[in-house]
Design an enzyme around this catalytic site. Structure first.
Site, PDB file in Angstrom:
ATOM      1  N   ASN A   2     -58.239  38.958  21.394  1.00 31.48           N
ATOM      2  CA  ASN A   2     -59.384  38.274  20.801  1.00 31.48           C
ATOM      3  C   ASN A   2     -59.114  37.750  19.399  1.00 31.48           C
ATOM      4  OD1 ASN A   2     -62.473  37.797  20.626  1.00 31.48           O
ATOM      5  ND2 ASN A   2     -62.020  39.020  18.811  1.00 31.48           N
TER       6      ASN A   2
ATOM      7  N   ASP B 140     -68.391  34.430  21.136  1.00 27.08           N
ATOM      8  CA  ASP B 140     -66.956  34.205  20.985  1.00 27.08           C
ATOM      9  C   ASP B 140     -66.406  35.024  19.819  1.00 27.08           C
ATOM     10  OD1 ASP B 140     -64.389  33.231  21.010  1.00 27.08           O
ATOM     11  OD2 ASP B 140     -64.900  31.196  20.424  1.00 27.08           O
TER      12      ASP B 140
ATOM     13  N   ASP C  84     -58.394  30.769  19.018  1.00 21.98           N
ATOM     14  CA  ASP C  84     -58.972  29.609  19.695  1.00 21.98           C
ATOM     15  C   ASP C  84     -58.114  29.262  20.909  1.00 21.98           C
ATOM     16  OD1 ASP C  84     -60.082  27.250  20.518  1.00 21.98           O
ATOM     17  OD2 ASP C  84     -59.834  26.185  18.612  1.00 21.98           O
TER      18      ASP C  84
ATOM     19  N   ASP D  79     -59.040  44.278  25.999  1.00 23.46           N
ATOM     20  CA  ASP D  79     -60.038  44.657  25.010  1.00 23.46           C
ATOM     21  C   ASP D  79     -61.031  43.515  24.791  1.00 23.46           C
ATOM     22  OD1 ASP D  79     -60.854  46.573  22.815  1.00 23.46           O
ATOM     23  OD2 ASP D  79     -60.404  44.821  21.579  1.00 23.46           O
TER      24      ASP D  79
ATOM     25  N   HIS E 105     -65.777  38.430  24.571  1.00 22.92           N
ATOM     26  CA  HIS E 105     -65.570  37.540  23.431  1.00 22.92           C
ATOM     27  C   HIS E 105     -64.411  36.567  23.626  1.00 22.92           C
ATOM     28  CE1 HIS E 105     -68.231  40.310  21.254  1.00 22.92           C
ATOM     29  NE2 HIS E 105     -67.527  41.282  21.812  1.00 22.92           N
TER      30      HIS E 105
ATOM     31  N   GLU F  72     -62.651  45.595  29.323  1.00 27.03           N
ATOM     32  CA  GLU F  72     -63.635  46.357  28.549  1.00 27.03           C
ATOM     33  C   GLU F  72     -64.805  45.434  28.203  1.00 27.03           C
ATOM     34  OE1 GLU F  72     -65.149  47.707  24.387  1.00 27.03           O
ATOM     35  OE2 GLU F  72     -63.421  46.380  24.577  1.00 27.03           O
TER      36      GLU F  72
END
Length: 563
Positions: free
Chosen positions: A144, A252, A260, A289, A293, A322
């Site tokens: 992320n 996000d 990105d 993880d 997002h 997750e």
């Protein structure tokens, strides 16, 4: 008056329990036990995942884990979920503060060569030992964000509302975040990509104004299409990903510098990293993880490419996501966007465990409904069940209290039923460090439950929904793992129930492998036994002479002390 009300309430609770008991033996139909398979194929050992760390686990953990592989494999652990062992933003970082995915403790960066968990060489040794014991390695994967860039870099951004990231609170302006990553210790080894502002969609710190906020990175004004001018068909306005969870308007952004995945260089680099982890490092799966997002389209493609890398080596790849949300429909929505083989944590079941265990009045709960609106109910073959994790342990962001007595019951539900893939928590097995230090959970009996799953939790399952406060079930065994087990538990007073194990087991003596109930139960001629448990307790009955009963000496708590 208060004591009178309590007395009335207790009598009413007893009335409810009496109204909700299972049918008596005289009216119940004996459940059928499946006959041996015509092909007599061996029944595979049950899988049991171990989260092999807790938030405050001391450093040097790869070597510590390597020394435990044999013991944990013997007791029934079949896979290690490892922490994110990439280079963090400081020598003591757990890896969720990811700096460089490609550095697994191999390069001198961020004031250290090894990560908190150990060096690359120690990781390789751990993986080799695990494979020699048929223990899978599941890698915790942080895709992320990145943190602690090597240099500041100017870019354009707007501040957005923390509660609704679609609301811009300022006009575009130049900020100066630490967002340039050139990896001076690693150089171009494994990957030559150097990260700049174009590779991110958001960040949380402006060095120029010394201000913390959520900044959405936007296109420089000079790069925007001019009114009336032809627009490049490949041009895309820089913005948050749209294929993410819709919490906070758009979910996000989570933390640090948000990656990105609309950027082609980013997609290529992170996809190659996944292939490398499978083909070269040798992991057997990934725990993804913070999946709400991350672009769901990118995640689906990343999973496909990683699985193809495993397939080229004639291996299957395990993937679990997750998605921390107690709304099962949210989790199902994400799973449906991925492929059919993906797993997810059963957070709704964990929430139900917490509600049942912490209820002040048993009128407020019904143990028979613990699976309501859970992944176990909707996707039993793809649900990863858990009682505690590094995120939910005391002091963490989503601290989820479970009453100590109930942890044993919850683990029995996870480990000894057919549905779900159970994930045992390192801190429950070995105890936790840090400001909320605790000893091993379940009065040290968790290893016995894990071993009970390995040896006896097989075959058809018959449920006994005795009452709101007491349930039980029978696992009837298979042709080659014939013993099975009986489980009975109570969140109220002592409980008992007549349960069917089969006439072929008549005359056998069954005892509790946990030692919580000292009764020896003799199975009658019809195949029934009257099984008991103490108040707020669980008992797991197995034939006294069953193969493997002697192995429970290996479950002594002294063997599960963290060094």
């Amino acid at each position: 008056m208060a004591s009178w009300l309590r007395s009335k309430a207790q009598r009413f609770e007893g009335f409810l329990d009496g109204r909700t008991k299972s049918p008596t033996n005289e009216t119940a139909t004996a459940p059928a036990v499946k006959a041996a398979s015509e092909t007599n194929r061996p029944t595979p050992q049950n899988s049991t995942l171990l989260q092999a760390f807790e938030w405050h686990t001391p450093g040097g953990h790869w070597s510590r884990l390597a020394n435990t592989v044999s013991t944990l494999s013997d007791v029934g652990i079949t896979a290690f979920w490892l922490p994110p062992g990439c280079k963090a933003n400081d020598p003591h970082g757990n890896g969720y503060d990811c700096y460089d995915l490609w550095d697994l403790g191999e390069f001198d960066q961020k004031w250290t060569r090894a990560t908190k968990w150990g060096s690359r060489e120690e990781l390789d040794e751990l993986i080799a030992k695990a494979k020699s014991s048929d223990v899978l390695i599941i890698w915790d994967t942080v895709l992320n964000h990145k943190t602690a860039g090597d240099a500041k870099e100017e870019c354009w951004a707007v501040e957005v509302d923390r509660q609704d990231r679609t609301v811009e609170q300022t006009a575009p302006r130049k900020i100066e975040p630490w967002i340039h990553f050139n990896f001076p210790g690693r150089g171009d080894h494994y990957s030559s990509l150097k990260w700049h502002w174009q590779h991110f969609s958001g960040t949380d710190w402006d060095q120029r104004s010394q201000k913390n906020a959520i900044y959405k990175i936007v296109d420089p004004p000079e790069s925007l299409p001019r009114p009336g001018a032809a627009v490049d068909p490949n041009w895309r306005k820089k913005d948050w990903a749209t294929d993410v969870d819709d919490s906070n308007g758009n979910n996000d952004y989570l933390m640090f510098s948000n990656i990105d995945y609309s950027n082609a260089e980013v997609r290529e680099d992170v996809q190659k990293w996944g292939e490398w982890m499978v083909s070269e490092v040798g992991v057997d799966g990934f725990r993804l993880d913070a999946v709400p997002h991350i672009s769901w389209m990118f995640t689906r493609g990343w999973i496909r490419i990683a699985k193809e890398a495993a397939k080229r080596q004639n291996r299957e790849l395990f993937i679990m996501g997750e998605f921390y949300n107690s709304n099962v429909n949210k989790i199902l929505q994400w799973m449906d966007r991925m492929d059919s083989g993906v797993y997810a944590y059963d957070i709704p079941l964990l929430s139900n465990f917490a509600k049942v265990s912490m209820a002040k009045n048993k009128l407020d709960v019904d143990l028979r409904k613990v699976f309501k609106n859970t992944l176990i109910q909707h996707r039993p073959s793809n649900a990863v069940t858990l009682v505690t994790s590094h995120d939910t342990q005391p002091g963490q962001a989503v601290d989820t209290p479970i009453a100590p007595y109930f942890k044993t019951l919850a683990y029995a539900i996870m480990l000894l039923r057919r549905e779900g893939l159970p994930c045992v928590f390192w801190g429950d097995l070995y105890g936790t460090k840090g400001p909320h230090t605790s000893s091993a959970a379940c009065e040290g009996k968790l290893p016995a439950l894990v071993l009970g799953r390995k040896l006896f939790a097989y075959g058809e399952q018959t449920d006994y929904l005795q009452s709101r406060t007491s349930i039980g079930w029978v696992r009837h065994g298979t042709w080659d793992r014939a013993d099975g087990c009986v489980v009975i538990m109570s969140i109220g007073g002592a409980a008992k129930n007549s349960m069917f194990v089969g006439p072929t087991k008549a005359g056998q003596v069954w005892t509790d492998i946990l030692g919580n109930c000292g009764d020896a139960i003799t199975i009658d001629d019809r195949g029934y036994g009257i099984f008991r448990c103490a108040d707020k307790s669980v008992a797991v009955y197995v034939r006294k002479e069953a193969p493997g009963r002697a192995d429970f000496g290996a479950c002594h708590p002294a063997k599960f002390t963290m060094q």
